[in-house]
Design a protein around this motif. Sequence first.
Motif, PDB file in Angstrom:
ATOM      1  N   GLN A  65      35.780  22.852  13.606  1.00 51.74           N
ATOM      2  CA  GLN A  65      35.912  22.756  12.059  1.00 51.74           C
ATOM      3  C   GLN A  65      37.490  23.434  11.543  1.00 51.74           C
ATOM      4  OE1 GLN A  65      36.151  19.389  11.904  1.00 51.74           O
ATOM      5  NE2 GLN A  65      34.564  19.374   9.833  1.00 51.74           N
TER       6      GLN A  65
ATOM      7  N   LEU B  56      31.117  25.042  17.160  1.00 53.95           N
ATOM      8  CA  LEU B  56      31.110  23.670  17.038  1.00 53.95           C
ATOM      9  C   LEU B  56      32.107  24.024  14.821  1.00 53.95           C
ATOM     10  CD1 LEU B  56      29.244  20.919  17.618  1.00 53.95           C
ATOM     11  CD2 LEU B  56      31.207  21.487  18.156  1.00 53.95           C
ATOM     12  N   ASN B  57      31.958  25.061  14.443  1.00 56.29           N
ATOM     13  CA  ASN B  57      31.922  25.090  13.603  1.00 56.29           C
ATOM     14  C   ASN B  57      33.914  25.873  13.277  1.00 56.29           C
ATOM     15  OD1 ASN B  57      29.801  24.435  11.703  1.00 56.29           O
ATOM     16  ND2 ASN B  57      29.077  26.395  11.930  1.00 56.29           N
TER      17      ASN B  57
ATOM     18  N   TRP C 150      30.320  21.607  10.696  1.00 52.94           N
ATOM     19  CA  TRP C 150      30.478  20.538  11.417  1.00 52.94           C
ATOM     20  C   TRP C 150      29.798  19.451  10.949  1.00 52.94           C
ATOM     21  CZ3 TRP C 150      33.956  19.449  15.006  1.00 52.94           C
ATOM     22  CH2 TRP C 150      33.891  18.072  16.604  1.00 52.94           C
TER      23      TRP C 150
ATOM     24  N   ARG D 250      34.822  14.108  15.784  1.00 51.80           N
ATOM     25  CA  ARG D 250      33.468  14.813  14.741  1.00 51.80           C
ATOM     26  C   ARG D 250      33.586  13.287  14.354  1.00 51.80           C
ATOM     27  NH1 ARG D 250      33.081  15.685   9.221  1.00 51.80           N
ATOM     28  NH2 ARG D 250      31.104  16.899   8.750  1.00 51.80           N
TER      29      ARG D 250
END
Length: 249
Positions: A127, A123-124, A138, A96
Motif C-alpha cells: 500500500q 500488504l502494508n 491495507w 484492495r
Amino acid sequence: MIDKRKHYIIGLDTETANTQSDENGLIMDYVLPYDIGYCVMDTKGKVYLERSFVVSEIFYGEKSLMDTAYYAKKLPQYRQDIKAGKRIVSNVYNIRKQMVEDMQMFGITEVFAHNAFFDLRALNNLQRWCTKSKYRYWFPYGTEIWDTMRMARDVIHKMPTYRKFCEDNNYLTTNGRLSTTAENLFRFISKDKSFDESHTGLEDVRIEREIFLYCLKQHKPMRKGLFQKEFTGRKFLEEKVYYYEPFVD
C-alpha cells in the motif's frame, strides 16, 4: 442472501518479492506481494468465495524485484495460470477495493493468516509503495488480525501426538523446537506426510484454513489475535492494535 447469524472471516496468504538477506538470514522487512490469495468462509468451515490475484505493479512492473522472489522458480507457473484464467491480474487499487467490498458484504472484521505479521507487513508495504505513502495501511478501520501460527502453538504444539509426529519425522527447528510451518502442521492434520505446500497464495490459504478450523475444533484456550498477550491461566490479556486505513474510493 447473507446469513447474519454466521461468523464470517477472511483467510489470506501472500507470496512476495524484494526478499533480501544478510549474515543472519532472510530480511523480510521490505517484501512486496506479487500474489494475493484469499477466501471468505465461516467459522464452521463453509467457503463462500475464493480469489487469486497477481499484482500487476509488481509482477509486470518490477522485473528486478521479481528476480528476488523467494519462489522465483514458480514464475513460469504463474504465467501459465494467468493465461488459463486461474489467476486474475489486477492493480493494487482494485485488489484492495475488491477485498474491502467482500469484507463489507459479509460483515467481516477479522482476517487470519499463518505467520500473520509477515502478510500484514507485506500488504502494508505494498500500500505504501504504490501510493508513495499517501495511504499506509491495507485493512479497513477495526480489522483484527488473527494468526494461525499462534493458535497452533497454543493448541497443536501441546499435543503429545504432535510432538511424537515431529520427533519421528525430524520436523524440528535447528534448536530442537517443534515445527510451526503450515506444511508440517497440515501433514499432521491430514495424516499425509507426502504433502508438499504449493507456496502460491490461494492454494496455501486452503491448507491454512484447515489449520484454523482444526484449532477451533479442539475447544482449547488459545491466542487468536496477532497482538494478544500471553495467557494468564484465567484469561487472555488482549492488546488491541489495529493496522487500518479508511477506504477511499
